[in-house]
Design a protein around this motif. Structure first.
Motif, PDB file in Angstrom:
ATOM      1  N   GLY A 271       0.812  -1.208   0.000  1.00  0.00           N
ATOM      2  CA  GLY A 271       0.000   0.000   0.000  1.00  0.00           C
ATOM      3  C   GLY A 271       0.848   1.261   0.000  1.00  0.00           C
ATOM      4  N   HIS A 272       0.309   2.320  -0.584  1.00  0.00           N
ATOM      5  CA  HIS A 272       0.991   3.604  -0.466  1.00  0.00           C
ATOM      6  C   HIS A 272      -0.020   4.668  -0.078  1.00  0.00           C
ATOM      7  CE1 HIS A 272      -0.174   4.580  -4.758  1.00  0.00           C
ATOM      8  NE2 HIS A 272      -0.384   5.743  -4.174  1.00  0.00           N
ATOM      9  N   LYS A 273       0.485   5.773   0.439  1.00  0.00           N
ATOM     10  CA  LYS A 273      -0.373   6.889   0.825  1.00  0.00           C
ATOM     11  C   LYS A 273       0.423   8.178   0.706  1.00  0.00           C
ATOM     12  CE  LYS A 273      -3.147   8.775   4.605  1.00  0.00           C
ATOM     13  NZ  LYS A 273      -4.272   9.214   3.751  1.00  0.00           N
ATOM     14  N   LEU A 274      -0.279   9.236   0.305  1.00  0.00           N
ATOM     15  CA  LEU A 274       0.344  10.555   0.233  1.00  0.00           C
ATOM     16  C   LEU A 274       0.264  11.236   1.592  1.00  0.00           C
ATOM     17  CD1 LEU A 274      -1.000  11.921  -3.179  1.00  0.00           C
ATOM     18  CD2 LEU A 274       1.359  11.288  -2.628  1.00  0.00           C
ATOM     19  N   PHE A 275       1.413  11.660   2.083  1.00  0.00           N
ATOM     20  CA  PHE A 275       1.479  12.468   3.300  1.00  0.00           C
ATOM     21  C   PHE A 275       2.040  13.832   2.911  1.00  0.00           C
ATOM     22  CE2 PHE A 275       1.550   8.114   4.834  1.00  0.00           C
ATOM     23  CZ  PHE A 275       0.697   8.163   5.929  1.00  0.00           C
ATOM     24  N   ASP A 276       2.123  14.754   3.860  1.00  0.00           N
ATOM     25  CA  ASP A 276       2.629  16.085   3.483  1.00  0.00           C
ATOM     26  C   ASP A 276       4.137  16.108   3.251  1.00  0.00           C
ATOM     27  OD1 ASP A 276       3.218  15.823   6.133  1.00  0.00           O
ATOM     28  OD2 ASP A 276       2.053  17.564   6.805  1.00  0.00           O
ATOM     29  N   PHE A 277       4.845  15.009   3.556  1.00  0.00           N
ATOM     30  CA  PHE A 277       6.273  14.932   3.235  1.00  0.00           C
ATOM     31  C   PHE A 277       6.515  14.243   1.899  1.00  0.00           C
ATOM     32  CE2 PHE A 277       5.247  11.246   5.941  1.00  0.00           C
ATOM     33  CZ  PHE A 277       5.666  10.199   5.141  1.00  0.00           C
ATOM     34  N   GLY A 278       5.491  13.587   1.337  1.00  0.00           N
ATOM     35  CA  GLY A 278       5.652  12.868   0.073  1.00  0.00           C
ATOM     36  C   GLY A 278       4.849  11.591   0.087  1.00  0.00           C
ATOM     37  N   LYS A 279       5.182  10.698  -0.849  1.00  0.00           N
ATOM     38  CA  LYS A 279       4.444   9.438  -0.999  1.00  0.00           C
ATOM     39  C   LYS A 279       5.190   8.322  -0.264  1.00  0.00           C
ATOM     40  CE  LYS A 279       3.244   6.303  -4.785  1.00  0.00           C
ATOM     41  NZ  LYS A 279       3.132   6.224  -6.246  1.00  0.00           N
ATOM     42  N   LEU A 280       4.475   7.661   0.605  1.00  0.00           N
ATOM     43  CA  LEU A 280       5.071   6.579   1.388  1.00  0.00           C
ATOM     44  C   LEU A 280       4.487   5.251   0.944  1.00  0.00           C
ATOM     45  CD1 LEU A 280       6.728   5.525   3.867  1.00  0.00           C
ATOM     46  CD2 LEU A 280       4.630   5.829   5.200  1.00  0.00           C
ATOM     47  N   LYS A 281       5.371   4.312   0.581  1.00  0.00           N
ATOM     48  CA  LYS A 281       4.920   2.970   0.189  1.00  0.00           C
ATOM     49  C   LYS A 281       5.562   1.949   1.114  1.00  0.00           C
ATOM     50  CE  LYS A 281       4.689  -0.075  -3.874  1.00  0.00           C
ATOM     51  NZ  LYS A 281       3.241  -0.120  -4.125  1.00  0.00           N
ATOM     52  N   CYS A 282       4.782   0.975   1.535  1.00  0.00           N
ATOM     53  CA  CYS A 282       5.294  -0.096   2.385  1.00  0.00           C
ATOM     54  C   CYS A 282       5.700  -1.265   1.492  1.00  0.00           C
ATOM     55  CB  CYS A 282       4.224  -0.551   3.380  1.00  0.00           C
ATOM     56  SG  CYS A 282       3.681   0.792   4.453  1.00  0.00           S
ATOM     57  N   VAL A 283       6.902  -1.744   1.678  1.00  0.00           N
ATOM     58  CA  VAL A 283       7.422  -2.809   0.814  1.00  0.00           C
ATOM     59  C   VAL A 283       7.862  -4.011   1.644  1.00  0.00           C
ATOM     60  CG1 VAL A 283       8.082  -1.222  -1.039  1.00  0.00           C
ATOM     61  CG2 VAL A 283       9.742  -1.782   0.757  1.00  0.00           C
TER      62      VAL A 283
ATOM     63  N   GLY B 181       2.673  -8.680  13.521  1.00  0.00           N
ATOM     64  CA  GLY B 181       2.391  -8.491  12.100  1.00  0.00           C
ATOM     65  C   GLY B 181       3.615  -8.790  11.258  1.00  0.00           C
ATOM     66  N   ASN B 182       3.543  -8.434   9.982  1.00  0.00           N
ATOM     67  CA  ASN B 182       4.676  -8.678   9.088  1.00  0.00           C
ATOM     68  C   ASN B 182       5.654  -7.516   9.110  1.00  0.00           C
ATOM     69  OD1 ASN B 182       4.067 -11.252   7.955  1.00  0.00           O
ATOM     70  ND2 ASN B 182       2.405 -10.280   6.816  1.00  0.00           N
ATOM     71  N   PRO B 183       6.959  -7.839   9.038  1.00  0.00           N
ATOM     72  CA  PRO B 183       7.958  -6.762   8.956  1.00  0.00           C
ATOM     73  C   PRO B 183       7.882  -6.085   7.592  1.00  0.00           C
ATOM     74  CG  PRO B 183       9.002  -8.868   8.564  1.00  0.00           C
ATOM     75  CD  PRO B 183       7.559  -9.173   8.900  1.00  0.00           C
ATOM     76  N   MET B 184       8.265  -4.819   7.530  1.00  0.00           N
ATOM     77  CA  MET B 184       8.272  -4.156   6.227  1.00  0.00           C
ATOM     78  C   MET B 184       9.372  -3.119   6.101  1.00  0.00           C
ATOM     79  SD  MET B 184       4.544  -2.396   6.608  1.00  0.00           S
ATOM     80  CE  MET B 184       4.213  -0.976   7.636  1.00  0.00           C
ATOM     81  N   GLY B 185       9.584  -2.712   4.840  1.00  0.00           N
ATOM     82  CA  GLY B 185      10.480  -1.613   4.547  1.00  0.00           C
ATOM     83  C   GLY B 185       9.649  -0.449   4.030  1.00  0.00           C
ATOM     84  N   PHE B 186      10.304   0.707   3.859  1.00  0.00           N
ATOM     85  CA  PHE B 186       9.586   1.900   3.426  1.00  0.00           C
ATOM     86  C   PHE B 186      10.258   2.532   2.214  1.00  0.00           C
ATOM     87  CE2 PHE B 186       8.905   1.773   8.109  1.00  0.00           C
ATOM     88  CZ  PHE B 186       7.530   1.589   8.109  1.00  0.00           C
ATOM     89  N   LEU B 187       9.422   2.964   1.293  1.00  0.00           N
ATOM     90  CA  LEU B 187       9.892   3.694   0.117  1.00  0.00           C
ATOM     91  C   LEU B 187       9.261   5.083   0.169  1.00  0.00           C
ATOM     92  CD1 LEU B 187      11.370   3.517  -2.609  1.00  0.00           C
ATOM     93  CD2 LEU B 187       9.315   2.482  -3.563  1.00  0.00           C
ATOM     94  N   LEU B 188      10.087   6.108   0.186  1.00  0.00           N
ATOM     95  CA  LEU B 188       9.585   7.480   0.267  1.00  0.00           C
ATOM     96  C   LEU B 188       9.929   8.227  -1.006  1.00  0.00           C
ATOM     97  CD1 LEU B 188      10.106   6.670   3.390  1.00  0.00           C
ATOM     98  CD2 LEU B 188      10.076   9.120   3.776  1.00  0.00           C
ATOM     99  N   GLU B 189       8.912   8.751  -1.651  1.00  0.00           N
ATOM    100  CA  GLU B 189       9.129   9.615  -2.815  1.00  0.00           C
ATOM    101  C   GLU B 189       8.848  11.031  -2.386  1.00  0.00           C
ATOM    102  OE1 GLU B 189       7.232   8.346  -6.591  1.00  0.00           O
ATOM    103  OE2 GLU B 189       6.808   6.526  -5.460  1.00  0.00           O
ATOM    104  N   THR B 190       9.859  11.893  -2.484  1.00  0.00           N
ATOM    105  CA  THR B 190       9.684  13.276  -2.048  1.00  0.00           C
ATOM    106  C   THR B 190      10.191  14.221  -3.127  1.00  0.00           C
ATOM    107  OG1 THR B 190      11.842  13.792  -1.056  1.00  0.00           O
ATOM    108  CG2 THR B 190      10.356  12.404   0.247  1.00  0.00           C
ATOM    109  N   THR B 191       9.901  15.486  -2.972  1.00  0.00           N
ATOM    110  CA  THR B 191      10.375  16.481  -3.934  1.00  0.00           C
ATOM    111  C   THR B 191      11.890  16.666  -3.822  1.00  0.00           C
ATOM    112  OG1 THR B 191       9.903  18.198  -2.315  1.00  0.00           O
ATOM    113  CG2 THR B 191       8.208  17.773  -3.980  1.00  0.00           C
ATOM    114  N   GLU B 192      12.493  16.147  -2.740  1.00  0.00           N
ATOM    115  CA  GLU B 192      13.939  16.273  -2.542  1.00  0.00           C
ATOM    116  C   GLU B 192      14.673  14.966  -2.813  1.00  0.00           C
ATOM    117  OE1 GLU B 192      14.588  18.190   1.327  1.00  0.00           O
ATOM    118  OE2 GLU B 192      12.673  19.203   1.041  1.00  0.00           O
ATOM    119  N   GLY B 193      13.975  13.991  -3.397  1.00  0.00           N
ATOM    120  CA  GLY B 193      14.612  12.725  -3.734  1.00  0.00           C
ATOM    121  C   GLY B 193      13.845  11.535  -3.195  1.00  0.00           C
ATOM    122  N   ASN B 194      14.229  10.357  -3.700  1.00  0.00           N
ATOM    123  CA  ASN B 194      13.566   9.115  -3.302  1.00  0.00           C
ATOM    124  C   ASN B 194      14.479   8.301  -2.394  1.00  0.00           C
ATOM    125  OD1 ASN B 194      11.553   9.929  -5.021  1.00  0.00           O
ATOM    126  ND2 ASN B 194      12.266   8.651  -6.719  1.00  0.00           N
ATOM    127  N   LEU B 195      13.892   7.762  -1.354  1.00  0.00           N
ATOM    128  CA  LEU B 195      14.674   7.057  -0.347  1.00  0.00           C
ATOM    129  C   LEU B 195      14.056   5.692  -0.045  1.00  0.00           C
ATOM    130  CD1 LEU B 195      16.102   8.615   2.848  1.00  0.00           C
ATOM    131  CD2 LEU B 195      14.517   6.732   3.116  1.00  0.00           C
TER     132      LEU B 195
END
Ligand code: NI
Ligand code: MN
Length: 226
Positions: free
Chosen positions: A94-106, A121-135
């Motif tokens: 799932g992903h969701k838009l927050f005020d810092f950018g788009k957050l996706k759980c991977v 629950g299940n462990p996860m990682g995070f993918l952040l898409e922001t105007t200052e770069g993707n992390l």
């Protein structure tokens, strides 16, 4: 974006004028004795899984900062049971838009139980898409072919990967992971904190630089701008 390291897998990311804290584990970390959690300001707290070395200070910091805790459903419920009502639960894919950018759980290949042994629950990682770069913050994980999906569909400017081995990937697999996500700038995490995950810093950096990549091992308490 600005990143401050608080030891183990805990980072504060400052992006789009927001402060996002990952996996707060500070008071239980003997290497982070100089960090006072009372001094940490956060708008969001992201928790990758339920293990104590990732969730240790989450409740206290959420209470003192009023930050929104984002994690899986089970962890958010656990946090809420501790009296924290500002929670947002997500799950892998799932992903969701927050005020810092788009957050996706991977996906992350690991386990996730709470310090009392109950199901986290299940462990996860995070993918952040922001105007200052993707992390990409992988959380505790093994090397997994799923990481190729991330690299094939998103440009990753910076990634945080575990390199301590034993409980997670070690240096060699983290190098392959960075190839899978096509990222040349890696911040190491989940190393040195405990005896089984102590690493040789020079050897680790050499392995990455020989592959044309940069492994950054941040000093605890230091801040870098990317
Ligand atoms: Ni873990
Ligand atoms: Mn861990």
């Amino acid at each position: 974006m600005k990143i401050t390291y608080y030891g183990h897998s805990c980072f504060l990311l400052e992006v789009a004028s927001k402060r996002i804290l990952f996996d707060p584990f500070i008071t239980g970390n003997p290497l982070a004795v100089n960090i006072k959690i009372q001094s940490i300001k956060a708008d969001y707290i992201l928790i990758s899984h339920g293990h104590g070395d990732h969730i240790g200070d989450a409740v206290e910091i959420a209470r003192q900062t009023n930050a929104l805790v984002i994690s899986n459903y089970e962890i958010c419920n656990w946090i809420q049971d501790k009296g924290i009502n500002q929670i947002h639960s997500m799950n892998i894919g799932g992903h969701k838009l927050f005020d810092f950018g788009k957050l996706k759980c991977v996906n992350a290949i690991h386990s996730s139980s709470f310090p009392d042994g109950s199901y986290g629950g299940n462990p996860m990682g995070f993918l952040l898409e922001t105007t200052e770069g993707n992390l990409y913050y992988s959380g505790d994980t093994a090397l997994t072919y799923d990481m190729k999906l991330i690299g094939d569909y998103k440009r990753i400017d910076l990634c945080m990967l575990p390199i301590g081995n034993n409980f997670t990937m070690g240096i060699d697999n983290a190098l392959i992971a960075s190839e899978f996500v096509k990222c040349d700038r890696i911040i190491g995490m989940h190393y040195d904190t405990f005896e089984p995950i102590k690493i040789d810093h020079a050897e680790a950096k050499d392995k990455f630089s020989n592959a044309g990549k940069e492994l950054i091992l941040m000093n605890i308490g230091s801040t870098m701008t990317f």
